[in-house]
Scaffold this motif. Structure first.
Motif, short mmCIF file in Angstrom:
data_model
loop_
_atom_site.label_atom_id
_atom_site.label_comp_id
_atom_site.label_asym_id
_atom_site.label_seq_id
_atom_site.Cartn_x
_atom_site.Cartn_y
_atom_site.Cartn_z
N HIS A 86 15.65 22.43 23.65
CA HIS A 86 16.30 21.43 22.79
C HIS A 86 16.87 22.08 21.54
CE1 HIS A 86 16.89 17.88 20.27
NE2 HIS A 86 16.85 17.17 21.38
N ALA A 87 17.99 21.54 21.07
CA ALA A 87 18.67 22.12 19.91
C ALA A 87 17.77 22.13 18.67
CB ALA A 87 19.94 21.35 19.62
N ALA A 88 16.79 21.24 18.61
CA ALA A 88 15.92 21.18 17.44
C ALA A 88 15.19 22.50 17.19
CB ALA A 88 14.90 20.05 17.60
N ASN A 89 14.76 23.17 18.28
CA ASN A 89 14.06 24.45 18.15
C ASN A 89 14.87 25.43 17.32
OD1 ASN A 89 11.63 24.19 19.78
ND2 ASN A 89 13.04 23.95 21.50
N GLY A 90 16.11 25.62 17.73
CA GLY A 90 16.97 26.58 17.06
C GLY A 90 17.29 26.16 15.64
N ALA A 91 17.52 24.84 15.47
CA ALA A 91 17.87 24.35 14.14
C ALA A 91 16.72 24.59 13.15
CB ALA A 91 18.21 22.86 14.21
N ILE A 92 15.50 24.35 13.60
CA ILE A 92 14.34 24.61 12.73
C ILE A 92 14.24 26.09 12.41
CG2 ILE A 92 11.83 24.53 12.55
CD1 ILE A 92 11.88 22.08 14.37
N ALA A 93 14.41 26.92 13.45
CA ALA A 93 14.30 28.37 13.26
C ALA A 93 15.35 28.86 12.26
CB ALA A 93 14.45 29.08 14.59
N MET A 94 16.58 28.37 12.40
CA MET A 94 17.65 28.78 11.49
C MET A 94 17.35 28.33 10.06
SD MET A 94 20.44 30.30 12.84
CE MET A 94 21.89 29.74 11.95
N SER A 95 16.85 27.10 9.95
CA SER A 95 16.60 26.55 8.62
C SER A 95 15.48 27.32 7.91
CB SER A 95 16.24 25.07 8.76
OG SER A 95 15.43 24.65 7.72
N ILE A 96 14.42 27.64 8.66
CA ILE A 96 13.31 28.39 8.04
C ILE A 96 13.75 29.81 7.68
CG2 ILE A 96 10.98 29.31 8.42
CD1 ILE A 96 10.35 26.76 9.95
N SER A 97 14.60 30.40 8.54
CA SER A 97 15.11 31.74 8.21
C SER A 97 15.91 31.71 6.92
CB SER A 97 16.00 32.28 9.33
OG SER A 97 15.42 32.07 10.58
N ALA A 98 16.74 30.66 6.76
CA ALA A 98 17.55 30.54 5.54
C ALA A 98 16.64 30.38 4.32
CB ALA A 98 18.51 29.37 5.64
N ASP A 99 15.55 29.63 4.48
CA ASP A 99 14.58 29.48 3.39
C ASP A 99 13.98 30.83 3.01
OD1 ASP A 99 14.65 26.81 2.86
OD2 ASP A 99 13.16 26.27 4.37
N LEU A 100 13.56 31.57 4.05
CA LEU A 100 12.93 32.87 3.83
C LEU A 100 13.84 33.81 3.06
CD1 LEU A 100 11.09 33.73 7.16
CD2 LEU A 100 10.08 33.61 4.89
N MET A 101 15.13 33.77 3.40
CA MET A 101 16.06 34.68 2.74
C MET A 101 16.55 34.14 1.41
SD MET A 101 18.28 36.19 5.90
CE MET A 101 18.58 34.65 6.74
N GLY A 102 16.09 32.93 1.05
CA GLY A 102 16.46 32.35 -0.23
C GLY A 102 17.90 31.91 -0.31
N LEU A 103 18.48 31.52 0.84
CA LEU A 103 19.88 31.09 0.86
C LEU A 103 19.94 29.59 0.59
CD1 LEU A 103 20.84 32.94 4.15
CD2 LEU A 103 21.12 33.77 1.82
N GLY A 104 19.80 29.23 -0.67
CA GLY A 104 19.74 27.81 -1.04
C GLY A 104 20.87 26.98 -0.47
N ASN A 105 22.10 27.51 -0.56
CA ASN A 105 23.26 26.75 -0.11
C ASN A 105 23.28 26.49 1.38
OD1 ASN A 105 24.73 25.93 -2.26
ND2 ASN A 105 25.80 27.87 -2.51
N ALA A 106 22.71 27.42 2.16
CA ALA A 106 22.69 27.24 3.60
C ALA A 106 21.44 26.49 4.02
CB ALA A 106 22.74 28.61 4.29
N ALA A 107 20.36 26.63 3.25
CA ALA A 107 19.07 26.10 3.67
C ALA A 107 19.08 24.57 3.75
CB ALA A 107 17.97 26.59 2.74
N THR A 108 19.68 23.91 2.75
CA THR A 108 19.67 22.44 2.77
C THR A 108 20.45 21.88 3.97
OG1 THR A 108 19.48 22.48 0.38
CG2 THR A 108 20.00 20.38 1.38
N PRO A 109 21.72 22.31 4.18
CA PRO A 109 22.42 21.79 5.36
C PRO A 109 21.68 22.08 6.66
CG PRO A 109 23.95 22.94 3.94
CD PRO A 109 22.58 23.16 3.37
N LEU A 110 21.15 23.29 6.82
CA LEU A 110 20.44 23.63 8.05
C LEU A 110 19.19 22.77 8.20
CD1 LEU A 110 20.85 27.51 8.02
CD2 LEU A 110 21.82 25.94 9.69
N GLY A 111 18.52 22.47 7.07
CA GLY A 111 17.35 21.60 7.12
C GLY A 111 17.72 20.20 7.56
N ILE A 112 18.85 19.71 7.05
CA ILE A 112 19.30 18.37 7.44
C ILE A 112 19.63 18.34 8.93
CG2 ILE A 112 21.17 16.69 7.16
CD1 ILE A 112 21.22 17.43 4.18
N ILE A 113 20.31 19.39 9.41
CA ILE A 113 20.64 19.45 10.84
C ILE A 113 19.35 19.41 11.67
CG2 ILE A 113 21.67 20.87 12.67
CD1 ILE A 113 23.53 22.03 10.46
N ALA A 114 18.36 20.22 11.25
CA ALA A 114 17.09 20.27 11.99
C ALA A 114 16.42 18.89 12.00
CB ALA A 114 16.16 21.31 11.36
#
Lengths: 205, 171
Positions: A86-114
């Motif tokens: 399911h797409a949710a798996n990847g969306a969560i993984a992407m969102s957490i990776s963005a958090d880890l790297m401190g990419l604030g601008n990408a992290a919120t949209p990716l979190g919303i997608i997840a």
């Protein structure tokens, strides 16, 4: 949840504004807040388009499933009930990776997608699933490898070693993450899915 | 570390686009399709943001944080929390811009390398604006009943912030 919090915030705000004689400040802040909200949303509009588009491409390319496979063990514990592939798996993984790297601008949209993907699994129900709550909690712990904003401000404030706080940030984030996961796992039985009944206790929040 | 941070986005974008191209995905059409969904979501989130920021700004301007900080000074001293840190502990989960402003002001006043400076930095680096995140995420997914999300998120947030207060005394 937000219904009651909103009332409390507005009531205590206006009441203490009256008490402290700060009614003008309160009035100005209230009227200006919508401008800030629009500015924030416009900034996010672009980032949302960009990352939603990239995620769609990654999904069609099969990359999202690959990323999810890598993290399967952790996900089974934290987010049980997400179907394989399911797409949710990847969306969560992407969102957490963005958090880890401190990419604030990408992290919120990716979190919303997840969160939207998790909501699809939940049948777009108005009641959050355990996985959705767990995802919100993992985000609240704010796991970052490099807290860039804080480092910049420390440097500007004349710190001799701005990066000296990185170890303490890691420990504090870990404490936050572990307590949050434990709390979510313990509380999910008290605030059950309405599918199991007990609707009333849950609706307070 | 800077290099890793700078290379990560271009690398991810390159991998995504090239892999999709090799697999025969109509790359740009797919991107636009996804971006349209993103634009719709961003518009759905706007009213949520207006509502949250309105309430937060009233609270910030009202002086309520000062009242609450004064009330909590006594009990906090008993468990070893310095009074200077209390406003940040109250503000952090509710307002990102206000806590960032407070942090910038306080770190200049107390010095970045003192106990207070390091504790405040650790709090800022390890916690999130929980209320905003919850409102935006659940607002976008059209969730009305968030169950234990707020309780568990606040537990996570305060566990991290209190850990920061104590760790900085030791390390």
């Amino acid at each position: 949840m937000l219904n009651i919090i909103w009332v409390i915030m507005i009531f205590t705000g206006i009441a203490s504004g009256l008490l402290m004689g700060r009614t003008k400040e309160v009035s100005d802040a209230f009227l200006e807040s919508c401008v800030n909200a629009v500015e924030l949303s416009i900034t996010m509009l672009g980032a949302m388009c960009l990352w939603s588009g990239m995620m769609k491409v990654a999904q069609k390319a099969g990359l999202v499933d690959g990323l999810a496979k890598l993290l399967r063990g952790v996900f089974k514990f934290l987010f049980p009930g997400i179907p394989k592939g399911h797409a949710a798996n990847g969306a969560i993984a992407m969102s957490i990776s963005a958090d880890l790297m401190g990419l604030g601008n990408a992290a919120t949209p990716l979190g919303i997608i997840a969160m939207k993907e998790l909501s699809k699994i939940n049948g777009n129900s108005p009641t959050a699933s355990n996985a959705m709550v767990m995802f919100a909690v993992v985000n609240a712990a704010c796991i970052q490898l490099i807290p860039a904003t804080v480092l910049i401000i420390r440097q500007q404030a004349g710190s001799a070693s701005p990066t000296s706080i990185i170890p303490t940030v890691w420990i504090a984030s870990l404490a936050s993450l572990i307590s949050g996961i434990a709390a979510a796992k313990l509380l999910e039985k008290r605030y059950r899915d309405p599918a199991y009944g007990l609707k009333r206790t849950a609706s307070i929040w | 570390m800077d290099f890793i941070a700078n290379i990560s986005i271009p690398a991810i974008v390159l991998i995504i686009v090239i892999t999709a191209w090799i697999k025969g995905v109509p790359v740009f059409d797919t991107f636009v399709e996804g971006a349209k969904e993103g634009a719709k979501t961003a518009f759905d989130v706007l009213p949520v943001m207006v509502g949250i920021l309105a309430a937060v700004s009233i609270l910030n301007a009202s002086g309520f944080i000062d009242i609450l900080s004064n009330l909590l000074k006594g009990p906090a001293a008993l468990v070893g929390i310095s009074p200077e840190i209390i406003p940040m502990l109250i503000l952090r989960p509710f307002s990102g811009s206000a806590s960032l402003g407070l942090f910038t002001e306080q770190i200049r006043a107390y010095g970045a390398d003192t106990y207070l400076g390091r504790a405040l930095s650790t709090i800022m680096g390890s916690s999130e604006t929980v209320l905003y995140t919850l409102a935006v995420y659940f607002g976008a997914a059209d969730v009305k009943n968030t169950r234990h999300a707020l309780a568990a998120s606040l537990i996570a947030s305060y566990a991290g912030m209190l850990a920061a207060v104590y760790i900085c005394k030791v390390l």
